[in-house]
Motif scaffolding. Structure first.
Motif, PDB file in Angstrom:
ATOM      1  N   TRP A   1      15.908  -4.794 -12.578  1.00 48.96           N
ATOM      2  CA  TRP A   1      17.043  -4.228 -11.859  1.00 48.96           C
ATOM      3  C   TRP A   1      16.906  -4.469 -10.358  1.00 48.96           C
ATOM      4  O   TRP A   1      15.820  -4.735  -9.846  1.00 48.96           O
ATOM      5  N   ASP A   2      18.012  -4.384  -9.662  1.00 50.13           N
ATOM      6  CA  ASP A   2      17.997  -4.492  -8.203  1.00 50.13           C
ATOM      7  C   ASP A   2      19.056  -3.552  -7.636  1.00 50.13           C
ATOM      8  O   ASP A   2      19.982  -3.141  -8.339  1.00 50.13           O
ATOM      9  N   GLN A   3      18.907  -3.214  -6.352  1.00 51.28           N
ATOM     10  CA  GLN A   3      19.836  -2.267  -5.723  1.00 51.28           C
ATOM     11  C   GLN A   3      19.796  -2.465  -4.206  1.00 51.28           C
ATOM     12  O   GLN A   3      18.723  -2.600  -3.613  1.00 51.28           O
ATOM     13  N   ILE A   4      20.969  -2.488  -3.602  1.00 50.73           N
ATOM     14  CA  ILE A   4      21.040  -2.594  -2.143  1.00 50.73           C
ATOM     15  C   ILE A   4      20.689  -1.229  -1.549  1.00 50.73           C
ATOM     16  O   ILE A   4      21.303  -0.217  -1.900  1.00 50.73           O
ATOM     17  N   GLN A   5      19.680  -1.212  -0.680  1.00 50.40           N
ATOM     18  CA  GLN A   5      19.162   0.049  -0.156  1.00 50.40           C
ATOM     19  C   GLN A   5      19.051  -0.004   1.367  1.00 50.40           C
ATOM     20  O   GLN A   5      18.867  -1.068   1.960  1.00 50.40           O
ATOM     21  N   HIS A   6      19.132   1.173   1.987  1.00 50.24           N
ATOM     22  CA  HIS A   6      19.108   1.306   3.446  1.00 50.24           C
ATOM     23  C   HIS A   6      17.871   2.099   3.864  1.00 50.24           C
ATOM     24  O   HIS A   6      17.706   3.261   3.481  1.00 50.24           O
ATOM     25  N   TRP A   7      16.998   1.456   4.655  1.00 46.54           N
ATOM     26  CA  TRP A   7      15.755   2.080   5.093  1.00 46.54           C
ATOM     27  C   TRP A   7      15.633   1.998   6.608  1.00 46.54           C
ATOM     28  O   TRP A   7      16.170   1.091   7.240  1.00 46.54           O
ATOM     29  N   GLY A   8      14.895   2.939   7.174  1.00 47.35           N
ATOM     30  CA  GLY A   8      14.629   2.924   8.606  1.00 47.35           C
ATOM     31  C   GLY A   8      13.187   3.272   8.883  1.00 47.35           C
ATOM     32  O   GLY A   8      12.592   4.114   8.190  1.00 47.35           O
ATOM     33  N   GLY A   9      12.582   2.632   9.886  1.00 54.07           N
ATOM     34  CA  GLY A   9      11.193   2.913  10.221  1.00 54.07           C
ATOM     35  C   GLY A   9      10.694   1.992  11.316  1.00 54.07           C
ATOM     36  O   GLY A   9      11.471   1.398  12.061  1.00 54.07           O
ATOM     37  N   VAL A  10       9.387   1.838  11.384  1.00 58.13           N
ATOM     38  CA  VAL A  10       8.780   1.000  12.405  1.00 58.13           C
ATOM     39  C   VAL A  10       8.292  -0.298  11.753  1.00 58.13           C
ATOM     40  O   VAL A  10       7.730  -0.284  10.652  1.00 58.13           O
ATOM     41  N   LEU A  11       8.523  -1.417  12.428  1.00 59.86           N
ATOM     42  CA  LEU A  11       7.990  -2.679  11.925  1.00 59.86           C
ATOM     43  C   LEU A  11       6.470  -2.574  11.856  1.00 59.86           C
ATOM     44  O   LEU A  11       5.815  -2.112  12.804  1.00 59.86           O
ATOM     45  N   PHE A  12       5.903  -2.982  10.732  1.00 56.32           N
ATOM     46  CA  PHE A  12       4.452  -2.906  10.575  1.00 56.32           C
ATOM     47  C   PHE A  12       3.754  -3.705  11.669  1.00 56.32           C
ATOM     48  O   PHE A  12       2.747  -3.277  12.229  1.00 56.32           O
ATOM     49  N   LYS A  13       4.314  -4.847  12.006  1.00 57.21           N
ATOM     50  CA  LYS A  13       3.734  -5.687  13.049  1.00 57.21           C
ATOM     51  C   LYS A  13       3.742  -4.965  14.398  1.00 57.21           C
ATOM     52  O   LYS A  13       2.788  -5.067  15.180  1.00 57.21           O
ATOM     53  N   ASP A  14       4.815  -4.224  14.681  1.00 58.03           N
ATOM     54  CA  ASP A  14       4.901  -3.468  15.935  1.00 58.03           C
ATOM     55  C   ASP A  14       3.853  -2.369  15.989  1.00 58.03           C
ATOM     56  O   ASP A  14       3.249  -2.108  17.040  1.00 58.03           O
ATOM     57  N   LEU A  15       3.642  -1.700  14.859  1.00 61.59           N
ATOM     58  CA  LEU A  15       2.635  -0.643  14.816  1.00 61.59           C
ATOM     59  C   LEU A  15       1.240  -1.207  15.091  1.00 61.59           C
ATOM     60  O   LEU A  15       0.467  -0.640  15.863  1.00 61.59           O
ATOM     61  N   LEU A  16       0.936  -2.340  14.477  1.00 67.13           N
ATOM     62  CA  LEU A  16      -0.377  -2.964  14.692  1.00 67.13           C
ATOM     63  C   LEU A  16      -0.557  -3.361  16.152  1.00 67.13           C
ATOM     64  O   LEU A  16      -1.638  -3.179  16.732  1.00 67.13           O
ATOM     65  N   THR A  17       0.494  -3.898  16.754  1.00 70.24           N
ATOM     66  CA  THR A  17       0.426  -4.312  18.157  1.00 70.24           C
ATOM     67  C   THR A  17       0.262  -3.104  19.072  1.00 70.24           C
ATOM     68  O   THR A  17      -0.583  -3.106  19.979  1.00 70.24           O
ATOM     69  N   HIS A  18       1.057  -2.067  18.822  1.00 74.91           N
ATOM     70  CA  HIS A  18       1.031  -0.867  19.675  1.00 74.91           C
ATOM     71  C   HIS A  18      -0.348  -0.209  19.689  1.00 74.91           C
ATOM     72  O   HIS A  18      -0.809   0.241  20.747  1.00 74.91           O
ATOM     73  N   PHE A  19      -1.001  -0.174  18.541  1.00 77.29           N
ATOM     74  CA  PHE A  19      -2.295   0.506  18.456  1.00 77.29           C
ATOM     75  C   PHE A  19      -3.482  -0.455  18.598  1.00 77.29           C
ATOM     76  O   PHE A  19      -4.612  -0.107  18.258  1.00 77.29           O
ATOM     77  N   GLY A  20      -3.226  -1.645  19.133  1.00 72.70           N
ATOM     78  CA  GLY A  20      -4.303  -2.571  19.464  1.00 72.70           C
ATOM     79  C   GLY A  20      -5.087  -3.082  18.267  1.00 72.70           C
ATOM     80  O   GLY A  20      -6.319  -3.193  18.324  1.00 72.70           O
ATOM     81  N   LEU A  21      -4.369  -3.405  17.186  1.00 73.20           N
ATOM     82  CA  LEU A  21      -5.036  -3.856  15.961  1.00 73.20           C
ATOM     83  C   LEU A  21      -4.854  -5.360  15.742  1.00 73.20           C
ATOM     84  O   LEU A  21      -4.712  -5.825  14.619  1.00 73.20           O
ATOM     85  N   LEU A  22      -4.912  -6.132  16.823  1.00 71.05           N
ATOM     86  CA  LEU A  22      -4.683  -7.573  16.720  1.00 71.05           C
ATOM     87  C   LEU A  22      -5.852  -8.296  16.041  1.00 71.05           C
ATOM     88  O   LEU A  22      -5.658  -9.336  15.401  1.00 71.05           O
ATOM     89  N   LYS A  23      -7.060  -7.787  16.187  1.00 73.44           N
ATOM     90  CA  LYS A  23      -8.200  -8.396  15.481  1.00 73.44           C
ATOM     91  C   LYS A  23      -8.020  -8.255  13.972  1.00 73.44           C
ATOM     92  O   LYS A  23      -8.391  -9.130  13.200  1.00 73.44           O
ATOM     93  N   GLU A  24      -7.440  -7.130  13.567  1.00 70.98           N
ATOM     94  CA  GLU A  24      -7.213  -6.892  12.145  1.00 70.98           C
ATOM     95  C   GLU A  24      -6.169  -7.863  11.589  1.00 70.98           C
ATOM     96  O   GLU A  24      -6.249  -8.284  10.429  1.00 70.98           O
ATOM     97  N   VAL A  25      -5.201  -8.258  12.408  1.00 73.98           N
ATOM     98  CA  VAL A  25      -4.162  -9.191  11.970  1.00 73.98           C
ATOM     99  C   VAL A  25      -4.758 -10.550  11.628  1.00 73.98           C
ATOM    100  O   VAL A  25      -4.207 -11.301  10.825  1.00 73.98           O
ATOM    101  N   GLU A  26      -5.899 -10.884  12.216  1.00 74.81           N
ATOM    102  CA  GLU A  26      -6.552 -12.164  11.955  1.00 74.81           C
ATOM    103  C   GLU A  26      -7.203 -12.213  10.574  1.00 74.81           C
ATOM    104  O   GLU A  26      -7.607 -13.274  10.107  1.00 74.81           O
ATOM    105  N   MET A  27      -7.297 -11.074   9.908  1.00 73.80           N
ATOM    106  CA  MET A  27      -7.909 -11.029   8.579  1.00 73.80           C
ATOM    107  C   MET A  27      -6.888 -11.466   7.530  1.00 73.80           C
ATOM    108  O   MET A  27      -5.699 -11.601   7.802  1.00 73.80           O
ATOM    109  N   ASP A  28      -7.351 -11.698   6.304  1.00 77.87           N
ATOM    110  CA  ASP A  28      -6.504 -12.315   5.276  1.00 77.87           C
ATOM    111  C   ASP A  28      -5.640 -11.327   4.496  1.00 77.87           C
ATOM    112  O   ASP A  28      -4.582 -11.709   3.987  1.00 77.87           O
ATOM    113  N   TYR A  29      -6.097 -10.079   4.398  1.00 71.71           N
ATOM    114  CA  TYR A  29      -5.394  -9.128   3.532  1.00 71.71           C
ATOM    115  C   TYR A  29      -5.281  -7.749   4.170  1.00 71.71           C
ATOM    116  O   TYR A  29      -6.061  -7.367   5.053  1.00 71.71           O
ATOM    117  N   VAL A  30      -4.295  -6.999   3.666  1.00 76.78           N
ATOM    118  CA  VAL A  30      -4.102  -5.600   4.017  1.00 76.78           C
ATOM    119  C   VAL A  30      -4.121  -4.797   2.718  1.00 76.78           C
ATOM    120  O   VAL A  30      -3.509  -5.206   1.722  1.00 76.78           O
TER     121      VAL A  30
END
Length: 259
Positions: free
Chosen positions: A147-176
């Protein structure tokens, strides 16, 4: 002199019978091959249990090769999934499961726990997340059940959160890896998909705070994956160069689960 026997052309009926014979012969051969392949797969050994489990070893190898194909050749982190006007979003959002997110949660006591690369822990409050720039997304949420459904969500971009909290070294890793506060439900994500420009940590649904059954206070919305990767009620986020545990991959599903 002996006369040469002239070969008579086939009649229409003979041609039809000949084609039927060839068709049934080909169908029978393909059916036998398909049955033989199914039988071989059915009796092949199961994969060694680990981050993934529950699938036959040859099938898991095929799934892993498919993942590599999509990751290397078809996935483009700049390619955006189709979005829709907010008016098209479902007013009643479908709810499937409560694994790891049963009951309610005290937002004032809740913390998003992030384990850095050096194993130190960052605790982020709900108010700190609300203070970050907000992104809204209206897209076609797809489930592996079909099944599928058009849905409306709001929040913070995960990439923005990582940048804001200084997690750029973590972005260099392969998995989350992400898991619920009670650690009953957990997902593993390849980093390119996790930092896709439409991946958000959602705290709103249809313009209102998330209800408990949809992951209050914070859940993952990752449009490039099937619903089984869209973790409700995030408690902890980790980073790794190896595949983190994944609930449904341990049940035999595809680890990548990309669209």
């Amino acid at each position: 002199m002996t006369k040469k026997k002239v070969k008579q052309p086939l009649t229409v009926e003979q041609k039809i019978r000949r084609r039927e014979f060839l068709s049934f012969g080909i169908f029978g051969t393909l059916s036998a091959a398909a049955y033989g392949g199914w039988k071989w797969l059915y009796h092949s050994p199961e994969e060694q249990a680990g981050v993934t489990a529950g699938a036959r070893a040859p099938l898991r190898r095929a799934l892993n090769k498919t993942e590599l194909f999509f990751r290397r050749l078809t996935f483009n982190e700049n390619h955006l999934v189709k979005t829709y006007p907010v008016e098209m979003a479902a007013k009643t959002v479908r709810h499937n499961s409560d694994i790891g997110s049963e009951g309610d949660v005290d937002i004032d006591q809740w913390r998003l726990r992030i384990v850095r690369k050096d194993k130190s822990v960052l605790n982020i409050t709900y108010k700190e997340i609300l203070a970050l720039p907000k992104t809204e997304l209206v897209f076609d949420f797809k489930c592996v059940e079909g099944w599928d459904q058009i849905q409306h969500w709001g929040g913070v971009l995960f990439k923005d959160l990582l940048t804001h909290f200084g997690l750029l070294k973590e972005v260099e890793m392969d998995y989350v890896g992400m898991m619920t506060p009670d650690e009953q439900y957990y997902v593993g994500l390849d980093m390119p998909s996790a930092i896709h420009p439409q991946t958000i940590l959602a705290y709103e649904m249809n313009g209102k705070p998330l209800p408990a059954q949809h992951g209050k206070p914070l859940r993952l919305i990752i449009p490039v994956k099937y619903g089984i990767k869209n973790l409700k009620r995030i408690g902890t986020i980790i980073f790794s160069d190896q595949r983190p545990p994944d609930y449904w991959a341990e049940q035999g599903y595809d680890y990548y689960s990309g669209l």
